[in-house]
Design a protein around this motif. Structure first.
Motif, PDB file in Angstrom:
ATOM      1  N   GLY A 114     -44.392   3.469  70.244  1.00 48.08           N
ATOM      2  CA  GLY A 114     -43.628   2.287  70.621  1.00 48.08           C
ATOM      3  C   GLY A 114     -43.978   1.041  69.828  1.00 48.08           C
ATOM      4  N   ILE A 115     -44.675   1.210  68.704  1.00 47.92           N
ATOM      5  CA  ILE A 115     -45.063   0.074  67.869  1.00 47.92           C
ATOM      6  C   ILE A 115     -44.057  -0.068  66.741  1.00 47.92           C
ATOM      7  N   GLY A 116     -43.232  -1.103  66.812  1.00 44.31           N
ATOM      8  CA  GLY A 116     -42.227  -1.318  65.790  1.00 44.31           C
ATOM      9  C   GLY A 116     -40.981  -0.489  66.013  1.00 44.31           C
ATOM     10  N   MET A 117     -40.036  -0.673  65.085  1.00 45.04           N
ATOM     11  CA  MET A 117     -38.750   0.015  65.155  1.00 45.04           C
ATOM     12  C   MET A 117     -38.451   0.689  63.821  1.00 45.04           C
ATOM     13  N   ARG A 118     -37.663   1.761  63.900  1.00 39.85           N
ATOM     14  CA  ARG A 118     -37.140   2.416  62.706  1.00 39.85           C
ATOM     15  C   ARG A 118     -35.630   2.217  62.652  1.00 39.85           C
ATOM     16  N   LEU A 119     -35.094   2.287  61.461  1.00 43.64           N
ATOM     17  CA  LEU A 119     -33.654   2.211  61.259  1.00 43.64           C
ATOM     18  C   LEU A 119     -33.149   3.537  60.718  1.00 43.64           C
ATOM     19  N   TRP A 120     -32.246   4.163  61.469  1.00 39.75           N
ATOM     20  CA  TRP A 120     -31.519   5.320  60.944  1.00 39.75           C
ATOM     21  C   TRP A 120     -30.293   4.788  60.213  1.00 39.75           C
ATOM     22  N   ILE A 121     -30.164   5.180  58.959  1.00 37.81           N
ATOM     23  CA  ILE A 121     -29.058   4.707  58.130  1.00 37.81           C
ATOM     24  C   ILE A 121     -28.413   5.892  57.430  1.00 37.81           C
ATOM     25  N   ARG A 122     -27.091   5.874  57.377  1.00 36.36           N
ATOM     26  CA  ARG A 122     -26.363   6.823  56.540  1.00 36.36           C
ATOM     27  C   ARG A 122     -25.515   6.002  55.575  1.00 36.36           C
ATOM     28  N   ALA A 123     -25.731   6.248  54.282  1.00 37.39           N
ATOM     29  CA  ALA A 123     -25.050   5.455  53.268  1.00 37.39           C
ATOM     30  C   ALA A 123     -24.734   6.331  52.062  1.00 37.39           C
ATOM     31  N   ASP A 124     -23.971   5.761  51.147  1.00 41.92           N
ATOM     32  CA  ASP A 124     -23.546   6.474  49.941  1.00 41.92           C
ATOM     33  C   ASP A 124     -23.544   5.495  48.779  1.00 41.92           C
ATOM     34  N   GLY A 125     -23.858   5.988  47.584  1.00 40.95           N
ATOM     35  CA  GLY A 125     -23.822   5.140  46.402  1.00 40.95           C
ATOM     36  C   GLY A 125     -25.012   4.204  46.321  1.00 40.95           C
ATOM     37  N   ASP A 171     -53.305   8.561  75.601  1.00 40.94           N
ATOM     38  CA  ASP A 171     -52.498   8.297  74.417  1.00 40.94           C
ATOM     39  C   ASP A 171     -53.323   8.154  73.145  1.00 40.94           C
ATOM     40  N   THR A 172     -54.656   8.204  73.254  1.00 41.95           N
ATOM     41  CA  THR A 172     -55.502   8.145  72.056  1.00 41.95           C
ATOM     42  C   THR A 172     -55.947   9.529  71.591  1.00 41.95           C
ATOM     43  N   VAL A 173     -55.796  10.538  72.431  1.00 41.91           N
ATOM     44  CA  VAL A 173     -56.368  11.852  72.153  1.00 41.91           C
ATOM     45  C   VAL A 173     -55.768  12.480  70.893  1.00 41.91           C
ATOM     46  N   ARG A 174     -54.474  12.291  70.665  1.00 43.46           N
ATOM     47  CA  ARG A 174     -53.856  12.894  69.477  1.00 43.46           C
ATOM     48  C   ARG A 174     -54.500  12.386  68.197  1.00 43.46           C
ATOM     49  N   TYR A 175     -55.113  11.201  68.246  1.00 44.38           N
ATOM     50  CA  TYR A 175     -55.719  10.626  67.054  1.00 44.38           C
ATOM     51  C   TYR A 175     -57.148  11.103  66.818  1.00 44.38           C
ATOM     52  N   LEU A 176     -57.577  12.087  67.605  1.00 44.34           N
ATOM     53  CA  LEU A 176     -58.802  12.831  67.319  1.00 44.34           C
ATOM     54  C   LEU A 176     -58.508  14.086  66.507  1.00 44.34           C
ATOM     55  N   MET A 177     -57.243  14.506  66.478  1.00 40.14           N
ATOM     56  CA  MET A 177     -56.876  15.806  65.945  1.00 40.14           C
ATOM     57  C   MET A 177     -56.692  15.800  64.426  1.00 40.14           C
ATOM     58  N   PRO A 178     -56.971  16.935  63.785  1.00 43.79           N
ATOM     59  CA  PRO A 178     -56.634  17.062  62.361  1.00 43.79           C
ATOM     60  C   PRO A 178     -55.130  16.920  62.183  1.00 43.79           C
ATOM     61  N   SER A 179     -54.720  16.427  61.024  1.00 43.74           N
ATOM     62  CA  SER A 179     -53.299  16.284  60.737  1.00 43.74           C
ATOM     63  C   SER A 179     -53.033  16.713  59.296  1.00 43.74           C
ATOM     64  N   ARG A 180     -51.785  16.667  58.906  1.00 45.41           N
ATOM     65  CA  ARG A 180     -51.361  17.166  57.590  1.00 45.41           C
ATOM     66  C   ARG A 180     -52.209  16.622  56.441  1.00 45.41           C
ATOM     67  N   TYR A 181     -52.439  15.307  56.427  1.00 45.13           N
ATOM     68  CA  TYR A 181     -53.174  14.696  55.324  1.00 45.13           C
ATOM     69  C   TYR A 181     -54.630  14.405  55.666  1.00 45.13           C
ATOM     70  N   CYS A 182     -55.014  14.627  56.911  1.00 44.79           N
ATOM     71  CA  CYS A 182     -56.372  14.298  57.354  1.00 44.79           C
ATOM     72  C   CYS A 182     -57.015  15.488  58.065  1.00 44.79           C
ATOM     73  N   PRO A 183     -57.453  16.513  57.316  1.00 39.10           N
ATOM     74  CA  PRO A 183     -58.087  17.682  57.935  1.00 39.10           C
ATOM     75  C   PRO A 183     -59.515  17.369  58.366  1.00 39.10           C
ATOM     76  N   ALA A 184     -59.631  16.657  59.470  1.00 37.43           N
ATOM     77  CA  ALA A 184     -60.912  16.094  59.896  1.00 37.43           C
ATOM     78  C   ALA A 184     -61.989  17.155  60.108  1.00 37.43           C
ATOM     79  N   GLU A 185     -61.593  18.350  60.531  1.00 37.80           N
ATOM     80  CA  GLU A 185     -62.591  19.381  60.826  1.00 37.80           C
ATOM     81  C   GLU A 185     -63.397  19.777  59.587  1.00 37.80           C
ATOM     82  N   LEU A 186     -62.839  19.551  58.395  1.00 42.12           N
ATOM     83  CA  LEU A 186     -63.529  19.914  57.157  1.00 42.12           C
ATOM     84  C   LEU A 186     -64.613  18.907  56.775  1.00 42.12           C
ATOM     85  N   PHE A 187     -64.677  17.785  57.469  1.00 40.09           N
ATOM     86  CA  PHE A 187     -65.622  16.728  57.120  1.00 40.09           C
ATOM     87  C   PHE A 187     -66.785  16.628  58.091  1.00 40.09           C
ATOM     88  N   GLN A 188     -66.848  17.494  59.079  1.00 44.70           N
ATOM     89  CA  GLN A 188     -67.865  17.342  60.115  1.00 44.70           C
ATOM     90  C   GLN A 188     -69.285  17.504  59.576  1.00 44.70           C
TER      91      GLN A 188
END
Length: 282
Positions: free
Chosen positions: A77-88, A121-138
């Motif tokens: 819920g921090i900030g907003m995104r814009l969905w846009i469909r455009a051409d050219g 809501d903080t627990v997901r930020y303990l988990m490894p992610s695509r670019y941050c494989p935290a388990e490899l750094f323990q």
């Protein structure tokens, strides 16, 4: 097409208490021009959300003609995104004046929150992610920083990344992970942030990726920093050392860069022009 900000009730409810003194006033300008190969869906996250520690005014957004434009809430819920469909030819211009009113704290004095006491809501930020494989750094974290805890450990890891890495534009790409950067000892702000996040998560402390603007960034561009959860709340940390916490204007947060890209294209596009500027007014 000119847009006006919609009230973000969730952001207001999550805001920190205000201060009576404005610490920093900065003007931010973003200019994007892309050529789209046919009708293309775009997801933009560029606008600065309005919080008590970063008040916005004089905001203006001008977008070229689109087939579709719709606002959606961003991560947490921090900030907003814009969905846009455009051409050219697609153009997007964003300007805003931001009052940053945030204290600069000594993180080394802050305590970590025991994992079993962390808010949900903080627990997901303990988990490894695509670019941050935290388990490899323990193992590395235990050997290098095991004598420290809480904010003192975070500060030591931040300082280690800053001193051990070289800031080299063009040395990484969209596939580069924290492990790649750790091995190469170089990168840009995105890579510095990914490495610090991986080290902090490996220490059982929640950490999340933050897209931001800051006047001290050289060269000026979209910037990446980290938020760590200490003493019951989130605190900004910049591993590059270019942006003190009291100068940063947050845009959005996520597990890593994949969740906070300023522009995601679902089709082929070509960059024509792109510029970012954050200038201190007073």
């Amino acid at each position: 097409m000119q847009l006006h900000r919609l009230d973000d009730k969730m952001n207001q409810e999550n805001a920190l208490p205000t201060s009576t003194e404005q610490k920093l006033l900065q003007d931010i300008d973003v200019h994007l021009v892309y050529d789209l190969e046919g009708a293309t869906d775009l997801l933009l996250q560029v606008e600065v959300p309005d919080f008590a520690d970063q008040r916005i005014e004089d905001e203006k957004i001008v977008i070229s003609e689109t087939e579709h434009l719709y606002r959606v809430s961003a991560e947490d819920g921090i900030g907003m995104r814009l969905w846009i469909r455009a051409d050219g030819r697609f153009t997007y211009d964003y300007s805003v004046r931001v009052h940053v009113d945030r204290p600069s704290l000594d993180l080394s004095m802050l305590d970590a929150v025991a994992p079993h006491l962390l808010p949900g809501d903080t627990v997901r930020y303990l988990m490894p992610s695509r670019y941050c494989p935290a388990e490899l750094f323990q193992s590395f974290v235990g050997a290098e920083f095991g004598h420290l805890s809480g904010g003192a450990r975070v500060v030591a890891m931040r300082d280690w990344v800053r001193s051990a890495f070289s800031y080299v534009p063009g040395s990484s790409n969209a596939l580069t992970t924290a492990l790649d950067s750790f091995m190469q000892r170089q990168g840009v702000c995105r890579d510095y942030a990914h490495v610090l996040i991986a080290l902090v998560r490996a220490s059982a402390i929640p950490a999340r990726f933050v897209s931001a603007y800051a006047p001290g960034v050289d060269p000026q561009d979209f910037h990446a920093v980290v938020e760590v959860f200490l003493d019951g709340t989130w605190h900004l940390v910049d591993a590059t050392g270019m942006a003190p916490a009291d100068t940063i204007a947050r845009v959005g947060v996520g597990l890593d860069a994949a969740e906070v890209s300023f522009l995601t294209s679902y089709g082929r596009i070509r960059m024509v022009e792109q510029s970012v500027a954050s200038v201190v007014v007073s």
